[in-house]
Scaffold this active site. Structure first.
Site, short mmCIF file in Angstrom:
data_model
loop_
_atom_site.label_atom_id
_atom_site.label_comp_id
_atom_site.label_asym_id
_atom_site.label_seq_id
_atom_site.Cartn_x
_atom_site.Cartn_y
_atom_site.Cartn_z
CG HIS A 157 35.55 102.08 52.60
ND1 HIS A 157 36.23 102.40 53.95
CD2 HIS A 157 34.05 102.70 52.68
CE1 HIS A 157 35.29 102.93 54.53
NE2 HIS A 157 34.18 103.39 53.87
N GLY A 206 32.40 98.71 50.88
CA GLY A 206 31.63 100.04 51.53
C GLY A 206 31.25 100.86 50.31
CG HIS A 234 32.24 104.58 57.33
ND1 HIS A 234 31.41 105.67 56.57
CD2 HIS A 234 31.50 103.84 58.07
CE1 HIS A 234 30.09 105.21 57.16
NE2 HIS A 234 30.08 103.96 57.85
CE1 TYR A 290 26.17 106.47 51.84
CE2 TYR A 290 27.08 106.99 53.98
CZ TYR A 290 27.31 106.39 52.98
OH TYR A 290 28.39 106.12 52.33
ZN LIG Z 1 31.71 107.16 55.01
#
Ligand SMILES: [Zn+2]
Length: 339
Positions: free
Chosen positions: A97, A105, A134, A260
């Site tokens: 990002h 990010g 993402h 995560y």
């Molecule tokens: Zn990601």
């Protein structure tokens, strides 16, 4: 698990990235601002660059840490360029990002964009593939008007997730038109639908582009159970993707990325490295029990996830959206590559 040693495998200490290399993507002003923030000097100019936000907080070592993490990806690219490695993995990489003058990010310095630049400068045709949940915006836009690096990003529908970019119609401009590929996927996308899109879109483009090297961003946040996103994959998808990449018989620089649910992420990266490094010929993997479908992602032993049940409702919501994405990308990008 013994996966860092053994025949043909080794663990290599990273070297901090040199400033002259960092400046191939980031501005001197940004790097200086980042360094100042790490020393406690933080102002509005820094905030304008995304430094000191919730996602990209100021902390001690916030310059040295990304420089070392990025250095690991660059060390990997050197090993690949010199021919001393044909695959390499930096789990502490994939900061896709970060922009030339922007932290975003959880990313401060964009190792994957830099690796693509370094490899392209050495004359390699680079194919960047990003399966983080993402959009790989920092890398996609770095090469948006160039054709020496093709970027392909699979991600959750940008209307429902950060960073809000990565639509099918974002295909590059000028010389780069058709060399930026975005495959947005609906909430709830499961393995079969994902691999359907991968095989319909990525494989023909990879074959047509015929890269010299792959840079592979393996964020593990597209797995079911990730607290920040809403795709519904198991890590078996990563095995399938890596096996597809390996059939091209070209060097692969793999990095980590998001992820995560920490237990699931650790297993996914261990599994991915096992497959990438060719260590999966033994039985230590714990193959999924045939036919067993589970609703939960709780660990059942071994590295592989068990297959996840797909409800009829989920299928009816996901399948038409995935098909629409496939058709849109095919219509916009395939003709540019004679497909
Ligand atoms: Zn990601």
């Amino acid at each position: 698990m013994g996966l860092l040693t053994g025949s043909g495998r080794s663990e290599v200490a990273p070297v901090p990235a040199e400033r002259v290399v960092l400046k191939k993507f980031h501005s001197a002003r940004y790097l200086q601002t980042l360094r100042n923030a790490a020393r406690g000097h933080w102002d509005n100019e820094a905030l304008d660059m995304g430094i000191g936000t919730l996602d990209c907080p100021v902390f001690a070592g916030m310059y040295d840490y990304p420089v070392l993490a990025v250095g690991a990806t660059l060390t990997a690219s050197k090993l690949i360029l010199s021919g001393s490695a044909d695959v390499a993995f930096n789990p502490s990489g994939g900061f896709h990002h970060a922009g030339p003058e922007r932290a975003a990010g959880f990313c401060y310095i964009n190792d994957v964009a830099l690796a693509c630049i370094v490899l392209a400068e050495a004359g390699k045709r680079v194919l960047y593939i990003d399966v983080d949940v993402h959009h790989g915006d920092g890398v996609a836009y770095a090469f948006y008007d160039r054709n020496g690096v093709m970027t392909i990003s699979f991600h959750q529908d940008p209307r429902t997730l950060f960073p809000g970019t990565g639509f099918e119609h974002e295909i590059g401009t000028g010389k780069g038109k058709g060399y930026c590929i975005n495959v947005p996927l609906p909430v709830g996308t499961y393995d079969q639908a994902y691999m359907g899109a991968f095989e319909a879109v990525a494989l023909p483009l990879m074959t047509a582009y015929n890269p010299d090297v792959f840079v592979f961003e393996l964020g593990a946040d597209a797995l079911a159970g990730d607290p920040l996103a809403y795709l519904h994959l198991t890590n078996n998808v990563y095995v399938d993707v890596i096996n597809h990449l390996l059939t091209f018989d070209k060097p692969i620089l793999m990095t980590g990325g998001g992820g995560y649910n920490l237990d699931n992420t650790v297993r996914a990266w261990s599994l991915a490295w096992t497959v990438l490094s060719g260590a999966d010929s033994n039985h230590a993997l714990g193959h999924p029990v045939g036919g067993v479908m589970l609703e939960s992602t709780d660990w059942q032993g071994g590295l592989r996830d068990r297959a996840l049940a797909v409800s009829k409702q989920q299928r009816s919501m996901v399948e038409p959206a995935v098909q629409a994405t496939i058709q849109a990308v095919k219509a916009k990008v395939f003709p540019i590559h004679g497909l």
